[in-house]
Design a protein around this motif. Sequence first.
Motif, mmCIF file in Angstrom:
data_model
loop_
_atom_site.group_PDB
_atom_site.id
_atom_site.type_symbol
_atom_site.label_atom_id
_atom_site.label_comp_id
_atom_site.label_asym_id
_atom_site.label_seq_id
_atom_site.Cartn_x
_atom_site.Cartn_y
_atom_site.Cartn_z
ATOM 1 N N GLY A 86 0.818 -1.207 0.000
ATOM 2 C CA GLY A 86 0.000 0.000 0.000
ATOM 3 C C GLY A 86 0.851 1.255 0.000
ATOM 4 N N ILE A 87 1.833 1.310 0.899
ATOM 5 C CA ILE A 87 2.716 2.480 0.960
ATOM 6 C C ILE A 87 3.538 2.601 -0.320
ATOM 7 C CG2 ILE A 87 4.706 3.478 2.150
ATOM 8 C CD1 ILE A 87 3.642 2.274 4.733
ATOM 9 N N LEU A 90 1.619 4.019 -3.183
ATOM 10 C CA LEU A 90 1.415 5.456 -3.062
ATOM 11 C C LEU A 90 2.633 6.229 -3.569
ATOM 12 C CD1 LEU A 90 -0.365 5.946 0.395
ATOM 13 C CD2 LEU A 90 -1.341 6.153 -1.888
ATOM 14 N N ARG A 299 -2.234 3.595 -7.561
ATOM 15 C CA ARG A 299 -2.217 4.337 -6.301
ATOM 16 C C ARG A 299 -3.517 4.151 -5.526
ATOM 17 N NH1 ARG A 299 1.203 8.246 -9.085
ATOM 18 N NH2 ARG A 299 3.123 8.539 -7.863
ATOM 19 N N TRP A 300 -4.658 4.155 -6.243
ATOM 20 C CA TRP A 300 -5.925 4.017 -5.523
ATOM 21 C C TRP A 300 -6.038 2.631 -4.882
ATOM 22 C CZ3 TRP A 300 -9.634 0.354 -6.417
ATOM 23 C CH2 TRP A 300 -9.606 -0.318 -7.653
ATOM 24 N N GLU A 301 -5.415 1.624 -5.517
ATOM 25 C CA GLU A 301 -5.409 0.297 -4.917
ATOM 26 C C GLU A 301 -4.495 0.255 -3.699
ATOM 27 O OE1 GLU A 301 -6.399 -2.260 -8.965
ATOM 28 O OE2 GLU A 301 -4.356 -1.598 -8.544
ATOM 29 N N GLY A 302 -3.407 1.053 -3.732
ATOM 30 C CA GLY A 302 -2.557 1.188 -2.552
ATOM 31 C C GLY A 302 -3.323 1.809 -1.390
ATOM 32 N N VAL A 303 -4.156 2.819 -1.696
ATOM 33 C CA VAL A 303 -4.994 3.432 -0.661
ATOM 34 C C VAL A 303 -5.967 2.398 -0.096
ATOM 35 C CG1 VAL A 303 -6.784 5.159 -0.224
ATOM 36 C CG2 VAL A 303 -4.797 5.750 -1.626
ATOM 37 N N LEU A 304 -6.521 1.555 -0.986
ATOM 38 C CA LEU A 304 -7.442 0.501 -0.552
ATOM 39 C C LEU A 304 -6.741 -0.471 0.397
ATOM 40 C CD1 LEU A 304 -10.345 -0.625 -1.068
ATOM 41 C CD2 LEU A 304 -9.328 -2.083 -2.820
ATOM 42 N N LEU A 306 -4.089 0.122 2.297
ATOM 43 C CA LEU A 306 -3.824 0.797 3.557
ATOM 44 C C LEU A 306 -5.097 0.934 4.391
ATOM 45 C CD1 LEU A 306 -1.327 3.615 2.488
ATOM 46 C CD2 LEU A 306 -0.838 1.612 3.887
ATOM 47 N N GLY A 307 -6.220 1.195 3.724
ATOM 48 C CA GLY A 307 -7.490 1.284 4.433
ATOM 49 C C GLY A 307 -7.856 -0.027 5.098
ATOM 50 N N THR A 310 -5.616 -0.560 8.171
ATOM 51 C CA THR A 310 -6.092 0.264 9.281
ATOM 52 C C THR A 310 -7.322 -0.356 9.926
ATOM 53 O OG1 THR A 310 -5.259 2.264 8.180
ATOM 54 C CG2 THR A 310 -6.878 2.565 9.939
#
Length: 357
Positions: A86-87, A90, A299-304, A306-307, A310
Amino acid sequence: MLLQALMFVLGLLALIVGAEALVRGASRLAVSWGISPLVVGLTVVAFGTSAPEMAVSVGAALSGATDLAIGNVVGSNIANILLILGISALVAPLLVAEQIIRQEVPVMIGATLVVVAMALDGGIGRVEAGLLFALVIAYSGFLVVQSRRASQATTDEFSSEMPTSQWDRHWGVQAALVIGGLGLLVLGAGWLVDAAVAFARAMGVSDLIIGLTVVAVGTSMPEIATSLIAALRGQRDIAVGNVVGSNIFNLLAVLGAAGMVSTAGLGVPDAARNFDLWVMLAVAFACLPILLTGREIARWEGVLFLGYYTAYVLYLILAAQHHDSLPAYSSIMLSYVMPLTVVTLVVSFMRRRGAGS
């Protein structure tokens, strides 16, 4: 508690420095002995970043803290994919080599399935652990044989990953790095395990939770550093390969070694069997559709990713506190977030297919 915190930090630093010294020394020593950089990259470098997990899990198993050994591996594998990829995504969208999609990811999923199946009866016995370790030996041998048929471009890519410094060219320095790295790993693992167990007892948190979170992220520091540096340098397929290779090694070699040194094998806590092992399996399968949609982690999959990480850590915190909101939180995750993710991936896949045609 202050002394335990200091031991934890020093142990973590010793693991990171020890892993770096071990990988550098072993890589240069292997090349000095005439072993190709490709073989070194596929085995020593890829698996060397998992040396902290090996040291901590084996140390925990020897001291009887088998929950910590299990939690460390399961938590590290979840963090490797969700947190590290994820990081890294990004930083830059991650390109994925075809070999990783058609070979390494299926091997990782297969190894995860084997471990989950072994753990369903409440433990991984010494015979089962020996089987896992035999599988990693067979897999490493397969990689060595496969490397002999590799293209020159692939060989050159791994050659560029070898250290080019002059100070460690002598075999004596390389051997000293290997011995010193191993020593730091053993020392750091002992400090880290002792501190983690003390934290767990002081805060009333189980060894499993500590292993799944703090220790898992701590021992994943070499993977985080390696993947981020690779992404920043534009070597984005190496960032993915490092994570997938580390997960395979964690499942087969780390759990195998920890189970063999433990007199009664590795007991698997009910909490891990009911939840965490299935999260690890789901995360492994989650790689496949994302990679197949375009051989890239956007990048949006990296955000997914990381979400999700979390959300997973928040679940562990709520579970550790036996919080009243845990059932509602779980229901929201299963009823809304997961289906929405599936729909998003399907739409993304259709859009990429349309763009490709």
